[in-house]
Design an enzyme around this catalytic site. Structure first.
Site, PDB file in Angstrom:
ATOM      1  N   SER A  13      -9.988   7.264   5.122  1.00  0.00           N
ATOM      2  CA  SER A  13      -9.023   6.290   4.589  1.00  0.00           C
ATOM      3  C   SER A  13      -7.811   7.046   4.048  1.00  0.00           C
ATOM      4  O   SER A  13      -7.800   8.274   4.021  1.00  0.00           O
ATOM      5  CB  SER A  13      -9.680   5.462   3.492  1.00  0.00           C
ATOM      6  OG  SER A  13     -10.094   6.317   2.454  1.00  0.00           O
ATOM      7  N   LYS A  17      -2.463   3.270   6.907  1.00  0.00           N
ATOM      8  CA  LYS A  17      -2.656   2.198   7.894  1.00  0.00           C
ATOM      9  C   LYS A  17      -1.784   0.985   7.573  1.00  0.00           C
ATOM     10  O   LYS A  17      -1.234   0.347   8.468  1.00  0.00           O
ATOM     11  CB  LYS A  17      -4.134   1.782   7.835  1.00  0.00           C
ATOM     12  CG  LYS A  17      -4.693   1.451   9.165  1.00  0.00           C
ATOM     13  CD  LYS A  17      -6.209   1.402   9.216  1.00  0.00           C
ATOM     14  CE  LYS A  17      -6.995   1.336   8.008  1.00  0.00           C
ATOM     15  NZ  LYS A  17      -7.596   0.476   7.289  1.00  0.00           N
ATOM     16  N   GLY A  18      -1.669   0.681   6.285  1.00  0.00           N
ATOM     17  CA  GLY A  18      -0.885  -0.479   5.855  1.00  0.00           C
ATOM     18  C   GLY A  18       0.584  -0.338   6.231  1.00  0.00           C
ATOM     19  O   GLY A  18       1.190  -1.292   6.722  1.00  0.00           O
ATOM     20  N   ASP A  71      -1.283  -3.575   0.303  1.00  0.00           N
ATOM     21  CA  ASP A  71      -0.712  -3.618   1.658  1.00  0.00           C
ATOM     22  C   ASP A  71       0.128  -4.873   1.890  1.00  0.00           C
ATOM     23  O   ASP A  71       1.069  -4.854   2.687  1.00  0.00           O
ATOM     24  CB  ASP A  71      -1.816  -3.529   2.720  1.00  0.00           C
ATOM     25  CG  ASP A  71      -2.287  -2.086   2.901  1.00  0.00           C
ATOM     26  OD1 ASP A  71      -1.460  -1.168   2.728  1.00  0.00           O
ATOM     27  OD2 ASP A  71      -3.479  -1.874   3.198  1.00  0.00           O
ATOM     28  N   GLU A 141      -4.701  -6.426   9.907  1.00  0.00           N
ATOM     29  CA  GLU A 141      -5.159  -5.074   9.572  1.00  0.00           C
ATOM     30  C   GLU A 141      -6.539  -5.169   8.915  1.00  0.00           C
ATOM     31  O   GLU A 141      -6.718  -5.887   7.930  1.00  0.00           O
ATOM     32  CB  GLU A 141      -4.171  -4.417   8.595  1.00  0.00           C
ATOM     33  CG  GLU A 141      -4.607  -3.023   8.174  1.00  0.00           C
ATOM     34  CD  GLU A 141      -3.861  -2.490   6.951  1.00  0.00           C
ATOM     35  OE1 GLU A 141      -2.855  -3.093   6.538  1.00  0.00           O
ATOM     36  OE2 GLU A 141      -4.313  -1.476   6.403  1.00  0.00           O
ATOM     37  N   LYS A 187      -6.697  19.417  16.044  1.00  0.00           N
ATOM     38  CA  LYS A 187      -7.968  18.973  16.614  1.00  0.00           C
ATOM     39  C   LYS A 187      -7.986  17.462  16.863  1.00  0.00           C
ATOM     40  O   LYS A 187      -7.583  16.680  16.006  1.00  0.00           O
ATOM     41  CB  LYS A 187      -9.130  19.332  15.676  1.00  0.00           C
ATOM     42  CG  LYS A 187      -9.226  20.794  15.306  1.00  0.00           C
ATOM     43  CD  LYS A 187      -9.336  21.714  16.506  1.00  0.00           C
ATOM     44  CE  LYS A 187     -10.730  21.775  17.091  1.00  0.00           C
ATOM     45  NZ  LYS A 187     -10.811  22.792  18.186  1.00  0.00           N
ATOM     46  N   CYS A 381       6.680  -5.997 -18.197  1.00  0.00           N
ATOM     47  CA  CYS A 381       5.505  -6.752 -18.613  1.00  0.00           C
ATOM     48  C   CYS A 381       4.899  -6.171 -19.900  1.00  0.00           C
ATOM     49  O   CYS A 381       5.472  -6.343 -20.972  1.00  0.00           O
ATOM     50  CB  CYS A 381       4.502  -6.843 -17.468  1.00  0.00           C
ATOM     51  SG  CYS A 381       3.355  -8.206 -17.700  1.00  0.00           S
ATOM     52  N   HIS A 507       7.671  -9.075 -13.333  1.00  0.00           N
ATOM     53  CA  HIS A 507       7.599  -7.834 -12.544  1.00  0.00           C
ATOM     54  C   HIS A 507       8.641  -7.909 -11.416  1.00  0.00           C
ATOM     55  O   HIS A 507       8.304  -8.305 -10.300  1.00  0.00           O
ATOM     56  CB  HIS A 507       6.227  -7.695 -11.891  1.00  0.00           C
ATOM     57  CG  HIS A 507       5.104  -7.468 -12.837  1.00  0.00           C
ATOM     58  ND1 HIS A 507       4.574  -6.226 -13.060  1.00  0.00           N
ATOM     59  CD2 HIS A 507       4.399  -8.327 -13.604  1.00  0.00           C
ATOM     60  CE1 HIS A 507       3.570  -6.330 -13.925  1.00  0.00           C
ATOM     61  NE2 HIS A 507       3.445  -7.589 -14.267  1.00  0.00           N
ATOM     62  N   GLU A 509       9.754  -5.719  -9.597  1.00  0.00           N
ATOM     63  CA  GLU A 509       9.466  -4.804  -8.487  1.00  0.00           C
ATOM     64  C   GLU A 509       8.828  -5.507  -7.283  1.00  0.00           C
ATOM     65  O   GLU A 509       8.984  -5.064  -6.147  1.00  0.00           O
ATOM     66  CB  GLU A 509       8.553  -3.652  -8.961  1.00  0.00           C
ATOM     67  CG  GLU A 509       7.126  -4.029  -9.344  1.00  0.00           C
ATOM     68  CD  GLU A 509       6.954  -4.478 -10.790  1.00  0.00           C
ATOM     69  OE1 GLU A 509       7.957  -4.843 -11.414  1.00  0.00           O
ATOM     70  OE2 GLU A 509       5.817  -4.459 -11.294  1.00  0.00           O
TER      71      GLU A 509
HETATM   72  N1  GLN Z   1      -1.687  -7.002 -20.755  1.00  0.00           N
HETATM   73  C1  GLN Z   1      -0.489  -7.781 -20.809  1.00  0.00           C
HETATM   74  C2  GLN Z   1      -0.764  -9.270 -20.643  1.00  0.00           C
HETATM   75  O1  GLN Z   1      -1.798  -9.651 -20.176  1.00  0.00           O
HETATM   76  C3  GLN Z   1       0.521  -7.310 -19.772  1.00  0.00           C
HETATM   77  C4  GLN Z   1       0.048  -7.398 -18.361  1.00  0.00           C
HETATM   78  C5  GLN Z   1       0.900  -6.613 -17.400  1.00  0.00           C
HETATM   79  O2  GLN Z   1       1.561  -5.635 -17.746  1.00  0.00           O
HETATM   80  N2  GLN Z   1       0.883  -7.012 -16.138  1.00  0.00           N
HETATM   81  O3  GLN Z   1       0.069 -10.075 -20.984  1.00  0.00           O
END
Ligand code: GLN
Length: 532
Positions: A13, A17-18, A71, A141, A187, A381, A507, A509
């Site tokens: 692994s 692959k992802g 993935d 996948e 190989k 977060c 988040h 990201e």
């Molecule tokens: N532990 C925090 C909550 O539950 C933050 C969670 C996180 O950072 N995703 O609110």
């Protein structure tokens, strides 16, 4: 007819692959076909949400609130689409659904078995996603490596789908490792063996992709072709590259797209990879170095933060800076307070998300230092929640202020369990999850970043900033620049109009894409690049 591409892995692994599955999706999409991608995880967890990042890397969150395998994140980034939680199938989900059906009496009279019931359930799930997406091509996948016991029902489903859908509508890609000995010799034997394993369960691959330190030479290619019943043109090589975003370009150069489309009886079109290519060029040309501290407690496994790392990559490519990530393990700060001086050397810092007490005081110490030194800081977060704790202690003078997640007896609970969470017992899928609306306060840094009055970002949390402390926090210099629909704090800031000190409950990201970077990460990078 929908076309199905099954991606399996062999030898070991961790071969990417992802990203290869995602790259194949990008090639097909760039040739003008609509694509969706499914990740199958043979483990028994219903979803990735209950696993520690150490067990399985980052938990990726979809718009519809799925806690999925990372993935799915690769697919979203390469394909530039929003996928559903349904795109991540696990053994847990399959068995859960079969057992519920059995209890309802839907199999009355039958003995419920792996074949046909489990395999049929798997095929039905794959077809359901295919129908709902309306995609021309569905990438499937299968996680793990061939030969794993828990993967067998999924491999059997893949085998049967050729029988059901026809040769021209199914394609099997197998990825393996071609190791290089200290003598320099490459190989092919491990891949030969994993192809044998695949054939043992009835799958003859249509293409092989060999991962290695270098390209296959003709001799190795012919050897793999001979042992795998493939033309040499069906054997591709994929050396480990500086950036995985280069994989689609490299596969296309070797004729992968043409070979695949021909086999699937699709009109062969040259994929238009021009914007992707310019992104990769920019990524490789990044030169101006910026040092970014990554303060967290899962720093030993970088996969725990893959979407954040990628969001930094996207933003840095478009801003011409080259981030050097300095990983700071917050538990180490607790053991060795002198480590905080490491932060002196960095241009900016990210306070990473997380759960639980371990390492939290170290993070708070780091936050204090960063805020007092005026270092550009982005808290995500849990990171944002701890920025609030730090401000409560050191700006508002509330001794021992804390989040009740970390200290249930704190005299100043500035971060508390969200009211919706009271009484929730189950751990799986019960957090506040997925895309939620954030209302932005005009004239703030957040407003400059997003350029709009409201945005949707993805969430994954149980705790919130305690509304009772908002006035006090604001009086001590914290600005609340974003609220949720429920009126809870979403974004906080600190400092004058020229600083970058921002914390988000969400988040950002998860929505960052190579060709469409997250505004938050983009502005952070732009800020760092101008200050350099
Ligand atoms: N532990 C925090 C909550 O539950 C933050 C969670 C996180 O950072 N995703 O609110």
């Amino acid at each position: 007819m929908t076309k199905y591409i099954f991606v399996t892995g062999g030898v070991l692994s961790g071969l990417g692959k992802g990203t290869i599955a995602a790259s194949i999706g990008l090639l097909v999409k760039s040739a003008g076909y609509s694509v969706t991608a499914i990740k199958i995880d043979p483990y028994l967890n219903v979803d990735a949400g209950t696993m520690s990042p150490f067990a399985h890397g980052e938990v990726f969150v979809t718009d519809d609130g799925g806690e999925t395998d990372m993935d799915i994140g690769h697919y979203e980034r390469f394909l530039n689409v929003d996928l559903s939680k349904k795109n991540n199938i696990t053994s847990g989900q399959i068995y859960y659904s079969i057992i519920m059906k059995e209890r309802r009496g839907e199999y009355l009279g039958q003995c419920v078995q792996i074949i046909p019931h489990v395999v049929n359930e798997i095929k039905e799930r794959i077809r359901e996603i295919s129908r709902e997406s309306g995609a021309d091509v569905v990438i499937v996948e299968i996680g793990g490596t061939v030969g794993d016991i828990e993967g067998l029902p999924f491999q059997e489903a893949a085998r049967q789908m050729r029988f059901d859908e026809g040769v021209k509508n199914t394609f099997y890609v197998h990825i393996g490792l071609a190791p290089i000995l200290p003598s320099g010799e490459l190989k092919t034997k491990p891949i030969q063996h994993s192809v044998q394993e695949l054939r043992r369960i009835g799958i003859q691959p249509d293409a092989l992709i060999a991962r290695s330190q270098r390209h296959l030479d003709d001799e190795a290619r012919h050897k793999l072709a001979l042992h795998s019943n493939l033309p040499p043109s069906g054997v591709f090589s994929c050396p480990f590259l500086e950036t995985s975003y280069e994989i689609p370009l490299m596969l296309n150069e070797q004729g992968f797209t043409k070979y695949l489309l021909e086999r699937l009886d699709l009109e062969v079109r040259e994929p238009d990879l021009s914007t992707w290519n310019s992104f990769v060029e920019r990524l490789k040309k990044r030169s101006k170095p910026v040092k970014i501290a990554m303060v967290g407690k899962y720093t030993k496994l970088k996969d725990s933060y893959v979407s954040i790392i990628e969001a930094l990559n996207h933003a840095s490519a478009w801003n011409g800076v080259k981030p050097e990530l300095i990983w700071i393990e917050s538990t180490d700060i607790e053991k060795n307070p002198g480590l905080i001086n490491e932060l002196d050397k960095v241009d900016g810092a990210i306070i990473l998300p997380g759960f639980g007490k371990r390492g939290s005081e170290g993070k708070i110490e780091a936050i204090k230092y960063l805020r007092e030194e005026g270092k550009p800081t982005l808290g995500i977060c849990f990171g944002m929640q701890l920025m609030v704790v730090e401000a409560a202690r050191n700006l508002a003078g509330l001794r021992n202020a804390n989040s009740t997640e970390l200290d249930s007896n704190t005299p100043h609970p500035v971060v508390i369990l969200s009211p919706e969470q009271l009484g929730v017992q189950d751990k799986g899928g019960t957090l506040r999850l997925g895309a939620r609306r954030i209302i932005i306060t005009p004239g703030t840094l957040a407003w400059r970043i997003y350029g709009t009055n409201e945005v949707y970002e993805r969430h994954r949390h149980r705790y919130i900033v305690n509304p009772k402390y908002i006035d006090l926090l604001e009086a001590s210099g914290i600005r609340i620049s974003g609220y949720s629909e429920e009126g809870h704090v979403e974004i906080i800031e600190y400092g004058d109009g020229n600083s970058f000190y921002l914390g988000l409950q969400a988040h950002p990201e998860f929505k960052s894409r190579p060709l469409n970077p997250s505004p938050v990460f983009n502005e952070f990078m732009k800020y760092l690049s101008i200050r350099k």
